[in-house]
Motif scaffolding. Structure first.
Motif, PDB file in Angstrom:
ATOM      1  N   UNK A 136       0.230 -21.543  22.176  1.00 42.31           N
ATOM      2  CA  UNK A 136       0.553 -22.911  21.781  1.00 42.31           C
ATOM      3  C   UNK A 136      -0.661 -23.834  21.904  1.00 42.31           C
ATOM      4  N   UNK A 137      -1.397 -23.705  22.983  1.00 45.18           N
ATOM      5  CA  UNK A 137      -2.561 -24.559  23.229  1.00 45.18           C
ATOM      6  C   UNK A 137      -3.650 -24.324  22.189  1.00 45.18           C
ATOM      7  N   UNK A 138      -3.936 -23.060  21.904  1.00 44.82           N
ATOM      8  CA  UNK A 138      -5.037 -22.721  21.008  1.00 44.82           C
ATOM      9  C   UNK A 138      -4.628 -22.589  19.541  1.00 44.82           C
ATOM     10  N   UNK A 139      -3.334 -22.712  19.278  1.00 43.90           N
ATOM     11  CA  UNK A 139      -2.815 -22.587  17.911  1.00 43.90           C
ATOM     12  C   UNK A 139      -3.177 -21.243  17.292  1.00 43.90           C
ATOM     13  N   UNK A 140      -2.952 -20.185  18.055  1.00 47.06           N
ATOM     14  CA  UNK A 140      -3.170 -18.825  17.564  1.00 47.06           C
ATOM     15  C   UNK A 140      -1.947 -17.990  17.931  1.00 47.06           C
ATOM     16  N   UNK A 141      -1.691 -16.908  17.203  1.00 48.92           N
ATOM     17  CA  UNK A 141      -0.537 -16.061  17.531  1.00 48.92           C
ATOM     18  C   UNK A 141      -0.694 -15.399  18.906  1.00 48.92           C
ATOM     19  N   UNK A 142       0.448 -15.072  19.514  1.00 46.72           N
ATOM     20  CA  UNK A 142       0.440 -14.402  20.818  1.00 46.72           C
ATOM     21  C   UNK A 142      -0.319 -13.086  20.775  1.00 46.72           C
ATOM     22  N   UNK A 143      -0.201 -12.368  19.688  1.00 53.64           N
ATOM     23  CA  UNK A 143      -0.921 -11.089  19.576  1.00 53.64           C
ATOM     24  C   UNK A 143      -2.431 -11.314  19.588  1.00 53.64           C
ATOM     25  N   UNK A 144      -2.868 -12.426  19.026  1.00 48.84           N
ATOM     26  CA  UNK A 144      -4.293 -12.765  19.059  1.00 48.84           C
ATOM     27  C   UNK A 144      -4.728 -13.104  20.480  1.00 48.84           C
ATOM     28  N   UNK A 145      -3.866 -13.787  21.220  1.00 49.13           N
ATOM     29  CA  UNK A 145      -4.172 -14.085  22.628  1.00 49.13           C
ATOM     30  C   UNK A 145      -4.359 -12.777  23.387  1.00 49.13           C
ATOM     31  N   UNK A 146      -3.422 -11.842  23.200  1.00 47.11           N
ATOM     32  CA  UNK A 146      -3.517 -10.551  23.892  1.00 47.11           C
ATOM     33  C   UNK A 146      -4.792  -9.808  23.521  1.00 47.11           C
ATOM     34  N   UNK A 147      -5.127  -9.790  22.236  1.00 47.83           N
ATOM     35  CA  UNK A 147      -6.318  -9.046  21.815  1.00 47.83           C
ATOM     36  C   UNK A 147      -7.589  -9.724  22.319  1.00 47.83           C
ATOM     37  N   UNK A 148      -7.616 -11.051  22.321  1.00 48.37           N
ATOM     38  CA  UNK A 148      -8.809 -11.745  22.834  1.00 48.37           C
ATOM     39  C   UNK A 148      -8.965 -11.537  24.329  1.00 48.37           C
ATOM     40  N   UNK A 149      -7.854 -11.546  25.055  1.00 46.01           N
ATOM     41  CA  UNK A 149      -7.931 -11.282  26.495  1.00 46.01           C
ATOM     42  C   UNK A 149      -8.429  -9.857  26.744  1.00 46.01           C
ATOM     43  N   UNK A 150      -7.953  -8.920  25.962  1.00 47.77           N
ATOM     44  CA  UNK A 150      -8.389  -7.531  26.110  1.00 47.77           C
ATOM     45  C   UNK A 150      -9.881  -7.404  25.807  1.00 47.77           C
ATOM     46  N   UNK A 151     -10.312  -8.003  24.708  1.00 43.33           N
ATOM     47  CA  UNK A 151     -11.738  -7.949  24.353  1.00 43.33           C
ATOM     48  C   UNK A 151     -12.589  -8.667  25.398  1.00 43.33           C
ATOM     49  N   UNK A 152     -12.094  -9.775  25.928  1.00 44.43           N
ATOM     50  CA  UNK A 152     -12.832 -10.529  26.942  1.00 44.43           C
ATOM     51  C   UNK A 152     -12.977  -9.716  28.223  1.00 44.43           C
TER      52      UNK A 152
END
Length: 162
Positions: free
Chosen positions: A127-143
């Protein structure tokens, strides 16, 4: 309409967290203060647009992130990028971790900070970043992977020096 006192209490309660988020994006104390001041002003001016106090924290965080990006755009017009990076920030407990975090691009660093240091859920970050939840998960994984690689590299470099 949310209670005015609730907005003031929320800003007071979240001030440290908001500063850390601003610092993650801007990395310059003066710019962080400017962004925080603008975000608080915009939140105050738009307090009647907040329909549910349940989402006030994510709403305020989103306003701050937008202001950080606005301040960053203005600053880039006047200051070289190297000058901003050289100013750094307050040293965290682990200098190797700080250095590794600084190597991450903002789109990976910000979700990492929001989730692991500030405790936001995937849903809130989405919600904060205006991106899908799956994108949050993938960015956290990549990070996490990038952070692990950088920390291993730092440790290897340290061992080779010894």
């Amino acid at each position: 309409m949310p209670n005015t006192f609730c907005i003031v209490a929320l800003i007071d309660q979240k001030s440290d967290m908001l500063y850390r988020i601003a610092r993650t994006i801007l990395r310059n104390d003066e710019d962080c203060k400017d962004a925080l001041q603008e975000a608080v002003l915009k939140a105050w001016e738009n307090r009647d647009k907040l329909r549910e106090m349940t989402y006030a924290g994510t709403w305020l965080t989103r306003i701050l992130i937008n202001e950080c990006h606005a301040v960053g755009r203005k600053r880039r017009k006047y200051v070289l990028r190297a000058d901003v990076a050289a100013q750094g920030g307050a040293a965290p407990e682990d200098p190797a971790l700080r250095k590794a975090l600084e190597t991450l691009p903002e789109k990976l660093r910000l979700p990492l900070i929001l989730h692991y240091l500030e405790g936001y859920s995937y849903r809130d970050i989405s919600s904060i970043l205006h991106i899908p939840r799956t994108t949050v998960r993938s960015r956290l994984s990549r990070a996490r992977k990038a952070l692990q690689t950088e920390l291993e590299y730092e440790q290897e470099a340290w061992l080779n020096e010894a």
